[in-house]
Design an enzyme around this catalytic site. Sequence first.
Site, short mmCIF file in Angstrom:
data_model
loop_
_atom_site.label_atom_id
_atom_site.label_comp_id
_atom_site.label_asym_id
_atom_site.label_seq_id
_atom_site.Cartn_x
_atom_site.Cartn_y
_atom_site.Cartn_z
N HIS A 128 -20.55 -1.76 7.54
CA HIS A 128 -21.77 -3.27 8.25
C HIS A 128 -20.81 -3.00 9.28
O HIS A 128 -21.34 -3.73 10.75
CB HIS A 128 -21.92 -4.03 7.61
CG HIS A 128 -22.78 -3.45 6.38
ND1 HIS A 128 -23.41 -3.51 6.63
CD2 HIS A 128 -22.56 -5.06 4.91
CE1 HIS A 128 -24.02 -2.96 5.36
NE2 HIS A 128 -24.07 -4.23 4.57
N SER A 158 -35.65 -10.66 5.26
CA SER A 158 -34.90 -9.88 4.04
C SER A 158 -33.15 -10.67 4.20
O SER A 158 -32.87 -11.11 2.68
CB SER A 158 -34.47 -8.78 4.55
OG SER A 158 -34.15 -7.68 3.31
N LYS A 288 -39.22 -5.89 -1.25
CA LYS A 288 -40.50 -5.42 -0.72
C LYS A 288 -40.69 -4.54 -0.45
O LYS A 288 -40.95 -3.29 -0.63
CB LYS A 288 -41.22 -6.27 -0.36
CG LYS A 288 -41.52 -7.28 -1.52
CD LYS A 288 -42.56 -8.40 -0.69
CE LYS A 288 -43.50 -9.71 -0.69
NZ LYS A 288 -43.96 -10.21 -0.16
#
Length: 321
Positions: A128, A158, A288
């Site tokens: 990251h 998110s 989702k």
Amino acid sequence: MAQTQDQSESNPPLESSVATVCEGWSTPLTLHNNYWLRSHTVSKFMLVRDNFKPRRDDIILATQPKCGTTWLKALAFTITGRGRLSFSDHPLRTDNSHNLVPFIGVQDTGGDLEHLETLPSPRLLSTHLPLSLLPPTISTVGCKVVYLCREPKDAFVSRWHFENKIITGGAPPISLDDAFGMFCQGRSPFGPFWDHYLEYWKESLARPHEVMFLRYEEMVSNPLKVVRELACFLGAPFTQEEETSGVAQQIERFCSFDSLRNLDINKTGGTDSAGGKISLQASALFRKGKVGDWVNHMTKDMGETMDRLVDHKFKGSGLEF
């Protein structure tokens, strides 16, 4: 619920702030070389730039958090491992992709860098970290870098959901307004997101054969196309025989968001987050995965504020959302 005034006006810009510690997310953040890192990970990540040794045949998957990391890892692992791994007993059925594709620099100080040195080539790794916190040799040794970004409003939503899943000790949930204010100031894990995106975007323009820049929205709208492009970029294009037998389609289906979410290991298994400090259910990594879900959480004013911020930060770069 939402803040209606422009966040860029109601909050001071990151550059003007003298604070080096940010409270408000699930763990404190510390400002290091213009990026906000979880405070307990800073000492570990400081070692990466000077001690991680990239190899010419490394493949490094880079993302901002909550931009499709788990999905990208699964795809790259399955594409590069095809031929020696069968779908019936595939490692992704018994282990999370975060364990199969190790992060650079998140374990006990120095430990995982030493472990990475023992891995056989070619290594499939992830990070990251922004490009500027990785060793400069990343840009000269010839290794492949795949960067995945996501539309900022969806990435923010998110992030907000995820942070509330990993809060420990009975702390109250983070409000949407508070999270939004910090995110728009660049004060989020591995933020500012705009600088993170732009570092890899500019590198992909300068070295397109070594740095691939992907968008989450492309993966959702045309996953089979991305699978084929990713295979080619990684130097493992599908053969005519593989195309005829539908290998690309099999990989796309097996590694789809819904398929991964429904694997038993990702329903009941556990994983580590935030540099090993926080343990959580693997199911927390799958929510989702929908494009445009931000409209179900953010107000119109918040969306417009974010859009103005994005337009300003990416103006002239050629990167648009």
